[in-house]
Design a protein around this motif. Structure first.
Motif, short mmCIF file in Angstrom:
data_model
loop_
_atom_site.label_atom_id
_atom_site.label_comp_id
_atom_site.label_asym_id
_atom_site.label_seq_id
_atom_site.Cartn_x
_atom_site.Cartn_y
_atom_site.Cartn_z
N VAL A 96 0.84 -1.20 0.00
CA VAL A 96 0.00 0.00 0.00
C VAL A 96 0.88 1.25 0.00
CG1 VAL A 96 -1.77 1.30 1.25
CG2 VAL A 96 -1.92 -1.20 1.12
N MET A 97 1.91 1.25 0.82
CA MET A 97 2.82 2.40 0.85
C MET A 97 3.49 2.59 -0.51
SD MET A 97 4.47 2.27 4.70
CE MET A 97 5.34 0.76 4.42
N ASN A 98 3.95 1.50 -1.11
CA ASN A 98 4.56 1.59 -2.44
C ASN A 98 3.56 2.08 -3.47
OD1 ASN A 98 7.03 0.70 -1.51
ND2 ASN A 98 6.65 -1.43 -2.04
N ALA A 99 2.32 1.62 -3.39
CA ALA A 99 1.29 2.04 -4.35
C ALA A 99 1.01 3.53 -4.23
CB ALA A 99 0.01 1.23 -4.12
N ILE A 100 0.95 4.03 -3.01
CA ILE A 100 0.70 5.47 -2.80
C ILE A 100 1.86 6.29 -3.33
CG2 ILE A 100 0.40 7.25 -1.03
CD1 ILE A 100 -1.16 5.06 0.57
N PHE A 101 3.09 5.82 -3.10
CA PHE A 101 4.26 6.51 -3.64
C PHE A 101 4.23 6.50 -5.16
CE2 PHE A 101 8.66 6.30 -5.23
CZ PHE A 101 9.10 7.55 -4.82
N LEU A 102 3.93 5.36 -5.76
CA LEU A 102 3.86 5.26 -7.21
C LEU A 102 2.76 6.16 -7.76
CD1 LEU A 102 4.85 3.94 -9.84
CD2 LEU A 102 3.30 2.02 -9.36
N GLN A 103 1.62 6.19 -7.09
CA GLN A 103 0.53 7.07 -7.51
C GLN A 103 0.98 8.53 -7.48
OE1 GLN A 103 -2.80 7.53 -4.77
NE2 GLN A 103 -4.20 7.80 -6.49
N ALA A 104 1.61 8.96 -6.41
CA ALA A 104 2.08 10.35 -6.31
C ALA A 104 3.07 10.68 -7.42
CB ALA A 104 2.70 10.59 -4.94
N THR A 105 3.96 9.75 -7.70
CA THR A 105 4.95 9.95 -8.76
C THR A 105 4.27 10.08 -10.12
OG1 THR A 105 6.60 8.73 -7.50
CG2 THR A 105 7.02 8.99 -9.85
N MET A 106 3.34 9.17 -10.40
CA MET A 106 2.66 9.20 -11.70
C MET A 106 1.80 10.45 -11.84
SD MET A 106 1.76 5.18 -12.15
CE MET A 106 1.55 5.16 -13.93
N GLU A 107 1.11 10.82 -10.79
CA GLU A 107 0.26 12.01 -10.88
C GLU A 107 1.08 13.28 -10.99
OE1 GLU A 107 -2.68 11.69 -7.75
OE2 GLU A 107 -3.90 10.39 -9.03
N SER A 108 2.31 13.27 -10.46
CA SER A 108 3.16 14.45 -10.57
C SER A 108 3.58 14.71 -12.02
CB SER A 108 4.41 14.32 -9.68
OG SER A 108 5.33 13.40 -10.24
N ILE A 109 3.50 13.70 -12.87
CA ILE A 109 3.81 13.89 -14.29
C ILE A 109 2.54 13.82 -15.15
CG2 ILE A 109 6.21 13.15 -14.12
CD1 ILE A 109 5.36 10.40 -15.21
N GLY A 110 1.39 13.99 -14.50
CA GLY A 110 0.14 14.14 -15.22
C GLY A 110 -0.60 12.87 -15.59
N ILE A 111 -0.26 11.75 -14.98
CA ILE A 111 -0.94 10.49 -15.29
C ILE A 111 -2.01 10.25 -14.23
CG2 ILE A 111 -0.68 7.99 -15.58
CD1 ILE A 111 2.27 8.57 -16.36
N PRO A 112 -3.29 10.28 -14.61
CA PRO A 112 -4.35 10.04 -13.63
C PRO A 112 -4.29 8.59 -13.11
CG PRO A 112 -5.29 10.19 -15.83
CD PRO A 112 -3.82 10.49 -15.95
N THR A 113 -4.32 8.45 -11.80
CA THR A 113 -4.06 7.16 -11.17
C THR A 113 -5.01 6.93 -10.01
OG1 THR A 113 -1.72 7.53 -11.69
CG2 THR A 113 -2.21 5.75 -10.19
N ARG A 114 -5.40 5.69 -9.81
CA ARG A 114 -6.20 5.28 -8.66
C ARG A 114 -5.52 4.09 -7.99
NH1 ARG A 114 -7.95 9.34 -10.25
NH2 ARG A 114 -10.11 10.00 -10.51
N VAL A 115 -5.56 4.08 -6.66
CA VAL A 115 -5.08 2.94 -5.89
C VAL A 115 -6.29 2.22 -5.33
CG1 VAL A 115 -3.78 2.18 -3.86
CG2 VAL A 115 -2.89 4.04 -5.29
#
Length: 170
Positions: free
Chosen positions: A5-24
């Motif tokens: 879950v922690m890794n998923a949230i980090f990955l989501q934040a990274t992807m969204e920071s470059i404009g990729i809409p993401t859901r966990v």
């Protein structure tokens, strides 16, 4: 499970920071940080062009996160499982202890099971085989590998597929 879950949230934040809409989505309720896993909702997110990151395994004991990944891929009719690791792919021997270990380009599901290769647990490999879902094993720590894997470019080892079938998916 919580580490995923922690890794998923980090990955989501990274992807969204470059404009990729993401859901966990998680296997158990954690409403402050993620949605609960609901198959139809995951598919709807994908239809809307969002990346869906599945975390927390299946939420059940005795099932690995690899099995959870294979299960979720089968449930949403995914085209491929991307397995990011800390080695370049699947080798014919342990590359940490054998400097002559060879990186394998492609493998069948049967080769993974008959050679007892430590790629994924047997339940995960069997789920992928039964649902005809190739697995791409690649090094997470090499710059650009995630993009290459997502785009179907040559990276790591592909299990249960061929390089041409992987490229056709993109």
């Amino acid at each position: 499970m919580l580490a995923t879950v922690m890794n998923a949230i980090f990955l989501q934040a990274t992807m969204e920071s470059i404009g990729i809409p993401t859901r966990v989505q998680t296997a158990f309720r954690m409403s402050e940080v993620a949605e609960p896993y609901i198959r139809r909702r995951a598919i709807r997110h994908l239809e809307k062009g969002r990346v869906v990151i599945f975390a927390a395994g299946t939420g059940n004991p005795f099932f690995t996160t690899d099995t959870a990944a294979a299960l979720r891929c089968a449930e949403i009719n995914a085209e491929v499982v991307l397995k990011a690791t800390n080695v370049d792919g699947v080798f014919d021997d342990d590359p940490r202890s054998n400097p002559n270990a060879r990186l394998l380009d492609t493998l069948t599901y049967q080769e993974v099971t008959s050679k007892d290769l430590s790629v994924m647990d047997m339940t995960a490999i069997t789920l992928c085989q039964e649902n005809n879902i190739p697995v791409v094993v690649f090094n997470l720590n090499k710059l650009g590998n995630i993009s290459k894997a997502i785009l179907g470019e040559r990276v790591g080892t592909i299990i249960g597929g061929t390089r041409s079938s992987q490229a056709e998916r993109t």
